[in-house]
Design an enzyme around this catalytic site. Structure first.
Site, PDB file in Angstrom:
ATOM      1  CG  ASP A 137       5.817   3.794   0.892  1.00 48.09           C
ATOM      2  OD1 ASP A 137       6.119   4.459   1.906  1.00 48.09           O
ATOM      3  OD2 ASP A 137       4.655   3.501   0.592  1.00 48.09           O
TER       4      ASP A 137
ATOM      5  CE1 TYR B 222      -3.739   2.464   0.533  1.00 48.60           C
ATOM      6  CE2 TYR B 222      -2.296   3.427   2.193  1.00 48.60           C
ATOM      7  CZ  TYR B 222      -3.414   3.501   1.386  1.00 48.60           C
ATOM      8  OH  TYR B 222      -4.210   4.630   1.425  1.00 48.60           O
TER       9      TYR B 222
ATOM     10  CE  LYS C 105       1.957   6.088   7.767  1.00 53.06           C
ATOM     11  NZ  LYS C 105       0.524   6.103   7.991  1.00 53.06           N
TER      12      LYS C 105
HETATM   13  N1  HOZ Z   1      -0.643   3.661   5.960  1.00 56.70           N
HETATM   14  C1  HOZ Z   1      -1.695   3.917   6.864  1.00 56.70           C
HETATM   15  C2  HOZ Z   1      -2.413   2.661   7.244  1.00 56.70           C
HETATM   16  N2  HOZ Z   1      -1.665   1.517   7.034  1.00 56.70           N
HETATM   17  C3  HOZ Z   1      -2.596   4.956   6.356  1.00 56.70           C
HETATM   18  C4  HOZ Z   1      -3.587   5.403   7.348  1.00 56.70           C
HETATM   19  C5  HOZ Z   1      -4.849   5.733   6.671  1.00 56.70           C
HETATM   20  O1  HOZ Z   1      -5.058   5.332   5.526  1.00 56.70           O
HETATM   21  O2  HOZ Z   1      -5.666   6.401   7.299  1.00 56.70           O
END
Ligand code: HOZ
Length: 433
Positions: free
Chosen positions: A242, A147, A270
């Site tokens: 990433d 992701y 983050k």
């Molecule tokens: N990468 C985050 C969750 N794995 C993103 C948080 C979100 O999408 O709110």
């Protein structure tokens, strides 16, 4: 066991549902996969969050990664308040921005130039546009269960909330975009080589988390990252890491330094914003010089590099820049991992625990989890029941089997012991349910 959520949370969440899709601003926050309604949060402090009913939870969501220093570190609160008095956005470069850029480039040597953006999605989307421009090619390779934010071409067999909600291939993505995203199983270098052999002249970049953290935590197999470095170099494609989650999570710098593999471009987010909306992408000078205004690759943002966020980022970097901080995080994280393993053994519930530094996932499966296919074998119903048991015992986990637990510097022995007790009781309840 108290009923969760409490009455005020339920009432407010009902109102949220009338006003926002699913009552949330990001789908990972929904409890659709685990049942029940989300808590409505009043505030956070150190390792805890408190809901609007005044209930306290040990927090392992950590806002999905930024809160390595726990909730509301006083120095960050002070610096943000101070910065706000000097203006919240300038639409021009500030000294704070230059300083955060310096700290990042110094800590992550592969990032010779950096561009600030506001979210991880912007960082990966912009890095890939740059990779396409730099190589003159259109296709990218991503990994199943990876992701990298919600840009169109990346929502193909995507992890995080997308797997959780069974939407790995989102509606609304033009087929033509998705066709430029080639897929391989994570940790399968042979599959990546085969893709390059078949379509190498079309591939602009390979993008991945060097330690996957959005299908749950899945560390790279020995030789996998090195193999990617080799094959991308051989075919003139770029390697994009990433590190939105892993950046400054395992040590003061990016995971690439510890793993000893240097990408061409890196995305951060983050932690570098200390809990404010900051992300960044950067890499080799000659590639980054293609970004406007120096080059032809357009990417922009009204609030990018805004002074509040930059100030929070700088203080976060200063507070993290000490080996002792990471040693302490490691000690707490090892203790937590061990405690959770013992809880599972005591309750006779088979699990697999994957950990990398202060991120970990307990998968409800009997098989090692090394990629998307093995992650998907985890029993989500069991996770959901465990999640609810933990919540009712005052421990807040992500409402998904496919996210990480995030440990902060404010978690200590008391939190680990309480988490272990809650875990053992919640796991024992699984078989009696
Ligand atoms: N990468 C985050 C969750 N794995 C993103 C948080 C979100 O999408 O709110």
């Amino acid at each position: 066991m108290s009923e969760t959520p409490g009455p005020r949370s339920r009432e407010l969440f009902e109102r949220a549902r009338q006003l926002m899709p699913g009552g949330v601003s990001s789908p990972v926050r929904a409890f659709k996969a685990v049942g029940g309604d989300p808590l409505v949060i009043a505030y956070g402090s150190g390792p805890h969050i408190f809901d609007v009913d005044g209930r306290r939870y040990i927090d392992y969501v950590g806002a999905y990664g930024p809160l390595i220093l726990g909730h509301a570190p006083p120095r960050i609160a002070d610096v943000v308040a101070g910065a706000a008095k000097r203006g919240t956005a300038y639409g021009a470069t500030s000294e704070l921005e230059i300083e955060l850029a310096r700290l990042i480039c110094e800590a992550v040597p592969s990032m010779e130039l950096v561009r600030f953006v506001n979210s991880g999605t912007e960082a990966t989307m912009s890095a890939l546009r740059l990779a396409r421009a730099a190589t003159g090619r259109d296709a990218i390779v991503k990994f199943e269960g990876g992701y990298h934010g919600h840009a169109d071409g990346l929502l193909v067999r995507a992890g995080s909330g997308a797997i959780t909600l069974s939407l790995p291939d989102s509606a609304g993505v033009p087929k033509a975009y998705a066709a430029e995203t080639l897929l391989a199983p994570y940790n399968d270098i042979a599959a990546v080589k085969a893709l390059f052999e078949a379509e190498g002249e079309r591939i602009a970049a390979v993008i991945l988390e060097p330690i996957a953290a959005n299908m749950g935590v899945v560390p790279p197999a020995p030789g996998f990252l090195e193999g990617l470095r080799e094959v991308t170099t051989q075919y003139g494609a770029l390697l994009v890491f990433d590190e939105v989650i892993t950046g400054f999570r395992l040590h003061y710098g990016a995971a690439q330094t510890l793993l000893n593999v240097t990408p061409d471009l890196t995305c951060l987010g983050k932690i570098i914003g200390g809990g404010l909306p900051v992300a960044a992408y950067g890499g080799r000078r000659e590639i980054m010089e293609q970004v406007a205004p120096l080059g032809p690759v357009y990417q922009a943002g009204t609030l990018s590099g805004n002074p509040l966020a930059m100030a929070a980022g700088i203080v976060t970097m200063e507070m993290l820049n000490s080996e002792v901080v990471y040693q302490r995080l490691e000690i707490t994280s090892v203790y937590l991992e061990d405690t959770l393993r013992r809880a599972a053994e005591a309750a006779e519930v088979p699990v697999r625990l994957n950990r990398a530094g202060s991120i970990m996932t307990m998968f409800f499966t009997t098989e090692d989890v090394t990629d998307y296919a093995t992650a998907l074998k985890a029993d989500r119903d069991r996770y959901a029941a465990y999640f609810r048991g933990m919540l009712s015992r005052g421990v807040f986990l992500a409402p998904s089997q496919f996210e990480a637990m995030f440990v902060s510097t404010t978690h200590g022995d008391d939190e680990v012991i309480a988490t272990g007790e809650a875990a053992e009781a919640s796991l024992r309840d699984l078989d009696s349910a």
